[in-house]
Design an enzyme around this catalytic site. Structure first.
Site, PDB file in Angstrom:
ATOM      1  N   GLY A  75       0.796  -1.218   0.000  1.00 46.04           N
ATOM      2  CA  GLY A  75       0.000   0.000   0.000  1.00 46.04           C
ATOM      3  C   GLY A  75       0.830   1.269   0.000  1.00 46.04           C
ATOM      4  O   GLY A  75       1.835   1.390  -0.695  1.00 46.04           O
ATOM      5  N   ILE A  76       0.401   2.242   0.795  1.00 49.94           N
ATOM      6  CA  ILE A  76       1.082   3.526   0.869  1.00 49.94           C
ATOM      7  C   ILE A  76       2.514   3.349   1.364  1.00 49.94           C
ATOM      8  O   ILE A  76       3.445   4.009   0.881  1.00 49.94           O
ATOM      9  CB  ILE A  76       0.306   4.490   1.779  1.00 49.94           C
ATOM     10  CG1 ILE A  76      -1.054   4.835   1.151  1.00 49.94           C
ATOM     11  CG2 ILE A  76       1.102   5.769   2.034  1.00 49.94           C
ATOM     12  CD1 ILE A  76      -2.003   5.548   2.083  1.00 49.94           C
ATOM     13  N   GLY A  77       2.716   2.456   2.316  1.00 53.37           N
ATOM     14  CA  GLY A  77       4.052   2.231   2.856  1.00 53.37           C
ATOM     15  C   GLY A  77       5.038   1.781   1.803  1.00 53.37           C
ATOM     16  O   GLY A  77       6.144   2.326   1.700  1.00 53.37           O
ATOM     17  N   CYS A 126       8.431  -6.875  11.983  1.00 53.27           N
ATOM     18  CA  CYS A 126       8.267  -6.200  13.270  1.00 53.27           C
ATOM     19  C   CYS A 126       6.802  -5.901  13.524  1.00 53.27           C
ATOM     20  O   CYS A 126       6.120  -5.334  12.672  1.00 53.27           O
ATOM     21  CB  CYS A 126       9.069  -4.895  13.277  1.00 53.27           C
ATOM     22  SG  CYS A 126       8.865  -3.883  14.763  1.00 53.27           S
ATOM     23  N   ASP A 127       6.340  -6.266  14.701  1.00 47.04           N
ATOM     24  CA  ASP A 127       5.037  -5.835  15.182  1.00 47.04           C
ATOM     25  C   ASP A 127       5.266  -4.523  15.921  1.00 47.04           C
ATOM     26  O   ASP A 127       5.827  -4.507  17.017  1.00 47.04           O
ATOM     27  CB  ASP A 127       4.451  -6.888  16.119  1.00 47.04           C
ATOM     28  CG  ASP A 127       3.098  -6.492  16.691  1.00 47.04           C
ATOM     29  OD1 ASP A 127       2.670  -5.328  16.498  1.00 47.04           O
ATOM     30  OD2 ASP A 127       2.461  -7.338  17.341  1.00 47.04           O
ATOM     31  N   TYR A 152     -11.284   3.346  15.334  1.00 47.26           N
ATOM     32  CA  TYR A 152     -10.302   3.760  14.329  1.00 47.26           C
ATOM     33  C   TYR A 152     -10.210   5.283  14.277  1.00 47.26           C
ATOM     34  O   TYR A 152      -9.109   5.846  14.288  1.00 47.26           O
ATOM     35  CB  TYR A 152     -10.693   3.204  12.957  1.00 47.26           C
ATOM     36  CG  TYR A 152      -9.753   3.631  11.851  1.00 47.26           C
ATOM     37  CD1 TYR A 152      -8.572   2.926  11.619  1.00 47.26           C
ATOM     38  CD2 TYR A 152     -10.037   4.742  11.053  1.00 47.26           C
ATOM     39  CE1 TYR A 152      -7.698   3.327  10.615  1.00 47.26           C
ATOM     40  CE2 TYR A 152      -9.166   5.136  10.054  1.00 47.26           C
ATOM     41  CZ  TYR A 152      -8.004   4.422   9.835  1.00 47.26           C
ATOM     42  OH  TYR A 152      -7.136   4.830   8.844  1.00 47.26           O
ATOM     43  N   LYS A 168      -6.910   7.789  15.244  1.00 46.75           N
ATOM     44  CA  LYS A 168      -6.329   8.761  14.313  1.00 46.75           C
ATOM     45  C   LYS A 168      -6.423  10.189  14.852  1.00 46.75           C
ATOM     46  O   LYS A 168      -5.546  11.019  14.610  1.00 46.75           O
ATOM     47  CB  LYS A 168      -7.009   8.645  12.944  1.00 46.75           C
ATOM     48  CG  LYS A 168      -6.671   7.354  12.205  1.00 46.75           C
ATOM     49  CD  LYS A 168      -5.170   7.210  12.027  1.00 46.75           C
ATOM     50  CE  LYS A 168      -4.782   6.004  11.208  1.00 46.75           C
ATOM     51  NZ  LYS A 168      -3.317   5.913  10.990  1.00 46.75           N
TER      52      LYS A 168
END
Length: 270
Positions: A20-22, A68-69, A158, A162
């Site tokens: 996605g964006i990452g 990594c969590d 959610y 944010k």
């Protein structure tokens, strides 16, 4: 900000970077001659596939996937140390990782990933990059949502996480801290974006919740590329403590004044 900002020779960490964006951010930053980009994610298969692809394009030393969590502070700290031990510096941290679930029993997981992990990562980044900590300054971008700006009855947890990211960043990104650390911290509030986060289960609620968050804006679904370009633009030009909306496939919009004015109005009524 002085000289124009560039990614040349920068060491970067992106959370939630496997897709996605990452992953878009990882690709874009590497294409701008960053020294190294490390991306963190729990999705091991996707992360390793992307790593092999990017190594073939940019070279072994340019990119690293770290499983990594981010909600696990021990794992997150180990990931930061791995980057610092290899490159002896850190210049940019983009806290992008987030989850969205309708499972009532997983609300704590959402809080841990979407908000608590942002706090931990921000503090670790300040410790690694701050002038007052022996670093050379840097940039922290915390990814929020337009749902932070307007209550949403369908996605309350959610939206709350944010909103917490937005308020945390605005409260920590003081001019006093910046003068000591030389670390710019900004918030980006993303509109609905075509990623796996927005499954059919959530897309309608997310889109409708973002409609009219900002005057004259609708909830047109934007491309991942538009979100990525917007975040890159914010990194290059935004001032410390600023808040930006990236939506509708349009350039980033600085809403810092509106956010601060809203807080001022509420405080004056208290």
């Amino acid at each position: 900000m002085g000289q124009p900002f560039c990614f040349d020779d920068k060491v970067v960490i992106v959370t939630g970077g496997a897709a996605g964006i990452g992953s878009g951010l990882v690709r874009d930053i590497l294409s701008q001659d960053a020294r190294h980009v490390a991306y963190l994610d729990v999705a091991q298969r996707e992360g390793e596939v992307l790593e092999r692809e990017l190594i073939n394009v940019f070279g072994t030393l340019k990119v690293m996937f770290i499983k990594c969590d981010v909600s696990n502070e021990t794992q997150l700290n180990a990931a930061f140390k791995k980057v610092l031990n290899k490159f002896y510096k850190l210049d940019i941290v983009i806290n992008n990782a987030a989850i969205l679930t309708a499972e009532d029993t997983l609300y704590k997981r959402m809080v841990d990933v979407n908000f608590t992990a942002v706090i931990c990562s921000t503090m670790m980044a300040l410790a690694a990059m701050g002038n007052d900590k022996g670093g050379s300054g840097g940039v922290i971008v915390n990814v929020s949502s337009m749902l932070a700006l307007k209550p949403n009855m369908h996605l309350p947890v959610y939206s709350a996480t944010k909103a917490a990211v937005l308020q945390f960043t605005n409260n920590i990104a003081t001019n006093d801290l910046y003068s000591k650390s030389q670390v710019r911290m900004m918030t980006v509030c993303l509109g609905p974006t075509d990623t796996a986060l927005l499954s059919k289960q959530f897309s309608e609620h997310f889109d409708n919740g973002c409609t009219h968050c900002i005057a004259s804006r609708t909830a047109e679904r934007q491309r991942v590329e538009s979100a990525v370009k917007g975040i890159i633009d914010v990194i290059k030009k935004a001032e410390n403590g600023s808040t930006w909306v990236i939506a509708n496939n349009e350039p980033p919009v600085d809403i810092t004044v509106s956010v601060k004015e809203g807080v001022r109005i509420v405080c004056n009524k208290c």
